[in-house]
Design an enzyme around this catalytic site. Sequence first.
Site, PDB file in Angstrom:
ATOM      1  CG  HIS A  29      -2.024  -0.935   1.212  1.00  0.00           C
ATOM      2  ND1 HIS A  29      -3.213  -0.715   1.873  1.00  0.00           N
ATOM      3  CD2 HIS A  29      -2.179  -2.123   0.575  1.00  0.00           C
ATOM      4  CE1 HIS A  29      -4.026  -1.731   1.661  1.00  0.00           C
ATOM      5  NE2 HIS A  29      -3.424  -2.597   0.892  1.00  0.00           N
ATOM      6  CE1 TYR A 155      -7.291  -8.452   4.185  1.00  0.00           C
ATOM      7  CE2 TYR A 155      -9.196  -7.039   3.842  1.00  0.00           C
ATOM      8  CZ  TYR A 155      -8.196  -7.855   3.334  1.00  0.00           C
ATOM      9  OH  TYR A 155      -8.111  -8.057   1.987  1.00  0.00           O
ATOM     10  CG  ASN A 231      -6.034 -10.272  -3.545  1.00  0.00           C
ATOM     11  OD1 ASN A 231      -5.538  -9.883  -2.498  1.00  0.00           O
ATOM     12  ND2 ASN A 231      -7.277  -9.977  -3.898  1.00  0.00           N
ATOM     13  CG  HIS A 328     -13.822  -6.927  -0.935  1.00  0.00           C
ATOM     14  ND1 HIS A 328     -13.898  -5.661  -1.484  1.00  0.00           N
ATOM     15  CD2 HIS A 328     -12.519  -7.273  -1.001  1.00  0.00           C
ATOM     16  CE1 HIS A 328     -12.697  -5.278  -1.875  1.00  0.00           C
ATOM     17  NE2 HIS A 328     -11.841  -6.235  -1.595  1.00  0.00           N
TER      18      HIS A 328
HETATM   19  O1  GLR Z   1     -10.114  -9.161  -0.260  1.00  0.00           O
HETATM   20  C1  GLR Z   1      -9.465  -8.624  -1.089  1.00  0.00           C
HETATM   21  O2  GLR Z   1      -9.169  -9.213  -2.112  1.00  0.00           O
HETATM   22  C2  GLR Z   1      -9.036  -7.236  -0.856  1.00  0.00           C
HETATM   23  O3  GLR Z   1      -9.263  -6.729   0.166  1.00  0.00           O
HETATM   24  C3  GLR Z   1      -8.343  -6.503  -1.876  1.00  0.00           C
HETATM   25  C4  GLR Z   1      -7.620  -5.323  -1.265  1.00  0.00           C
HETATM   26  O4  GLR Z   1      -7.155  -4.483  -2.242  1.00  0.00           O
HETATM   27  C5  GLR Z   1      -6.475  -5.754  -0.364  1.00  0.00           C
HETATM   28  O5  GLR Z   1      -5.836  -6.859  -0.888  1.00  0.00           O
HETATM   29  C6  GLR Z   1      -5.498  -4.662  -0.182  1.00  0.00           C
HETATM   30  O6  GLR Z   1      -5.945  -3.544   0.056  1.00  0.00           O
HETATM   31  O7  GLR Z   1      -4.296  -4.926  -0.219  1.00  0.00           O
HETATM   32 MG    MG Z   2     -10.237 -11.010  -1.536  1.00  0.00          MG
END
Ligand code: GLR
Ligand code: MG
Length: 432
Positions: A29, A155, A231, A328
């Site tokens: 990020h 998370y 992902n 999500h």
């Molecule tokens: O559940 C997911 O795939 C996500 O939350 C995608 C997001 O972009 C997450 O991977 C992130 O923010 O790094």
């Molecule tokens: Mg995901």
Amino acid sequence: MGQDLTVTEVRLTPILVADPPLLNTQGVHQPYTPRLIVEVVTAGGVTGVGETYGDTKYLDLAAPLADALPGRAVSDVNALHRLAERVCGDSPEATGADAVDVGGLRGVQTTDKLRLSVVSGFEVACLDALGKTLGLPVHALLGGKVRDAVDYSAYLFYRWARHPGGAGEPDDWGAALDPAGIVAQARRFAREYGFTSFKLKGGVFEPEQEIAAVRALAAAFPGQHLRLDPNGAWSVETSLKVAKELGGVLQYLEDPASGTARMAEVAAGTDVPLATNMCVTTFAEIPEAFARGAVQVVLSDHHYWGGLQATRELAAVCRTFGVALSMHSNTHLGISLAAMTHVAAVVPNLDHACDSHYPWQTEDVITERLTFRDGRLAVSDLPGLGVELDRDRLARLHRRWLDDDGSMRDRDDAAAMRVAEPGWTTPPVPRW
Ligand SMILES: O=C([O-])C(=O)C[C@H](O)[C@@H](O)C(=O)[O-]
Ligand SMILES: [Mg+2]
């Protein structure tokens, strides 16, 4: 305040929000991530707020919609999509079938998907204004809540202690780059927020390392719900191997492989339920995925599906086909969390605790941050979303956006990674 529901003004405020160095398969990020705050003002003197993605490609579509809305009623939410289709135009950044959203990790990127995300922010703002005018919470406008609190999940991310060169805003989480670090992070989430479900963002290290982290979580939190989400970084073969090794401990495996065809192959070879926020993120993607049994859990996200009403429609489709529903999350602030909680409260078949990035965000644009208790958020019965915009905070984060040289205004996790590793490029899929 009067009852006149006519929109007199729409204010769009792009902001940059501090984001920690969270790792995913594409990179890391950025120190700051863009969001867009939407304010819809009525002739009755009521202001409704919404929040969505704030990258340039979203701002470009949001501006014409903001121009077109005055004169319409905030109660006219069903007409928003048609209006947006008419006025928003195409996004030059939606570059076709192979273009995967660089920051959102949401599968293939199209103009339609970008527009749905824009509409979601406007819809939420309209519903907030309508609810405030009528003295009703947003969940009542959606037919009424069926639960008083919504379960959320921790998370977990592999992460660095600081952004390269000390950029961005510091936090006290420290690094988490191995199983012990992930377990320590999970313990803090459990202690401070009461979460009893844990999702690990994977696709960062070799699958064996991530399997070890999930096993360490299973040992530390026996019987609690665990999920792993690379992902789409794995091949079918790797996905099946991981599913076999973690079969006994995973509640579900999220997007192990990329695309409906690969997900269907994985699903055919394992009993571990597969979840997605990548291969099914629009209604058009549902028929093939459901017919092929590619996913057993759809992660709804009102920013993806086009708002709160569309999320309810998604829930009905999932219910019809016996596919479970969860939620999500991407980097977001309290306005979006409030909206997520209202829609989660009205969906009867919300089968799993929802994802939320919110604990990672140290900044907000509302006056009082929302508080998780025992891993849950109470559903607000206040009018509208039940949150209030803090104009000073909004102005400060907008100032940061104005002062930015352009490098943070479009989220790009691979570019952020190149600051630490100059040769880094977005890894090919499958990566392992
Ligand atoms: O559940 C997911 O795939 C996500 O939350 C995608 C997001 O972009 C997450 O991977 C992130 O923010 O790094
Ligand atoms: Mg995901």
